[in-house]
Design a protein around this motif. Sequence first.
Motif, PDB file in Angstrom:
ATOM      1  N   ASP A  75       0.825  -1.214   0.000  1.00 49.94           N
ATOM      2  CA  ASP A  75       0.000   0.000   0.000  1.00 49.94           C
ATOM      3  C   ASP A  75       0.855   1.258   0.000  1.00 49.94           C
ATOM      4  O   ASP A  75       0.552   2.231  -0.700  1.00 49.94           O
ATOM      5  N   ASP A  79       1.246   4.229  -3.112  1.00 47.45           N
ATOM      6  CA  ASP A  79       1.188   5.694  -2.959  1.00 47.45           C
ATOM      7  C   ASP A  79       2.500   6.352  -3.364  1.00 47.45           C
ATOM      8  O   ASP A  79       2.506   7.374  -4.047  1.00 47.45           O
ATOM      9  N   ILE A  82       2.933   6.459  -7.221  1.00 48.88           N
ATOM     10  CA  ILE A  82       2.119   7.502  -7.866  1.00 48.88           C
ATOM     11  C   ILE A  82       2.662   8.886  -7.519  1.00 48.88           C
ATOM     12  O   ILE A  82       2.720   9.768  -8.383  1.00 48.88           O
ATOM     13  N   ASP A  83       3.094   9.092  -6.283  1.00 52.93           N
ATOM     14  CA  ASP A  83       3.727  10.369  -5.915  1.00 52.93           C
ATOM     15  C   ASP A  83       4.972  10.618  -6.771  1.00 52.93           C
ATOM     16  O   ASP A  83       5.222  11.743  -7.208  1.00 52.93           O
ATOM     17  N   THR A 131       3.758  -3.294  -5.926  1.00 53.36           N
ATOM     18  CA  THR A 131       2.546  -2.906  -5.198  1.00 53.36           C
ATOM     19  C   THR A 131       1.702  -4.100  -4.767  1.00 53.36           C
ATOM     20  O   THR A 131       0.610  -3.914  -4.225  1.00 53.36           O
ATOM     21  N   THR A 159      -3.950  12.641  -6.652  1.00 55.89           N
ATOM     22  CA  THR A 159      -4.984  12.155  -5.738  1.00 55.89           C
ATOM     23  C   THR A 159      -5.970  11.238  -6.458  1.00 55.89           C
ATOM     24  O   THR A 159      -6.307  10.165  -5.955  1.00 55.89           O
ATOM     25  N   LYS A 162      -4.335   7.903  -7.225  1.00 57.35           N
ATOM     26  CA  LYS A 162      -4.240   7.064  -6.022  1.00 57.35           C
ATOM     27  C   LYS A 162      -5.585   6.409  -5.715  1.00 57.35           C
ATOM     28  O   LYS A 162      -5.641   5.225  -5.359  1.00 57.35           O
ATOM     29  N   ARG A 163      -6.660   7.165  -5.829  1.00 57.49           N
ATOM     30  CA  ARG A 163      -7.992   6.591  -5.562  1.00 57.49           C
ATOM     31  C   ARG A 163      -8.269   5.411  -6.494  1.00 57.49           C
ATOM     32  O   ARG A 163      -8.740   4.358  -6.073  1.00 57.49           O
ATOM     33  N   HIS A 166      -5.962   2.377  -5.581  1.00 54.43           N
ATOM     34  CA  HIS A 166      -6.383   1.684  -4.363  1.00 54.43           C
ATOM     35  C   HIS A 166      -7.695   0.936  -4.565  1.00 54.43           C
ATOM     36  O   HIS A 166      -7.960  -0.048  -3.868  1.00 54.43           O
TER      37      HIS A 166
END
Length: 173
Positions: A75, A79, A82-83, A131, A159, A162-163, A166
Amino acid sequence: MTDTRIKIAAGLERAFAARGFAEPSVEDLRDAAGFSLRTLYKYLPSRADMVLAALEHRHTRYLARLFDDLPEAPDVALDALIDRIGAWMARETSHGCLFHGAVAADPGSSRLREMLQRHKGEVAHRAAAATGLPGHETELLIIMEGLTQTWSLQGDAVTGAKRLAHSLRRRDG
């Protein structure tokens, strides 16, 4: 790659990223490479070879930027990945993917298409492994590509990416 070839490829990558593939003249590319025209052509005898060397250099840098020292927890790695793509876009190329740009500039080049396919395939494979989402290479690639392509239209879309990413984990969980 030799040190000279690496320096040439780095300069060419910067030139193509800044000015596209059609605009820079041979003299511009020579200046960007930081070597004489003779040395440039000794290592890369054609413009097509120059583009491929620049993309190979970009590929290596991109993989290192995204995957070196990525956190081990899936997890957290998701993140962070993607960052890192968002940070790459903000610093390196806010106008989209250089690999897609190269293919668009020379759509008939099988060498460029192969390079694009290899690059995207390796990114997707490594992203899925890092991941904990094996079998979701396509979905992850769609999310990552969506982030890079959306960046030029609306800027930071980290953002939202990421949504979506996930949601893959929740769907399988």
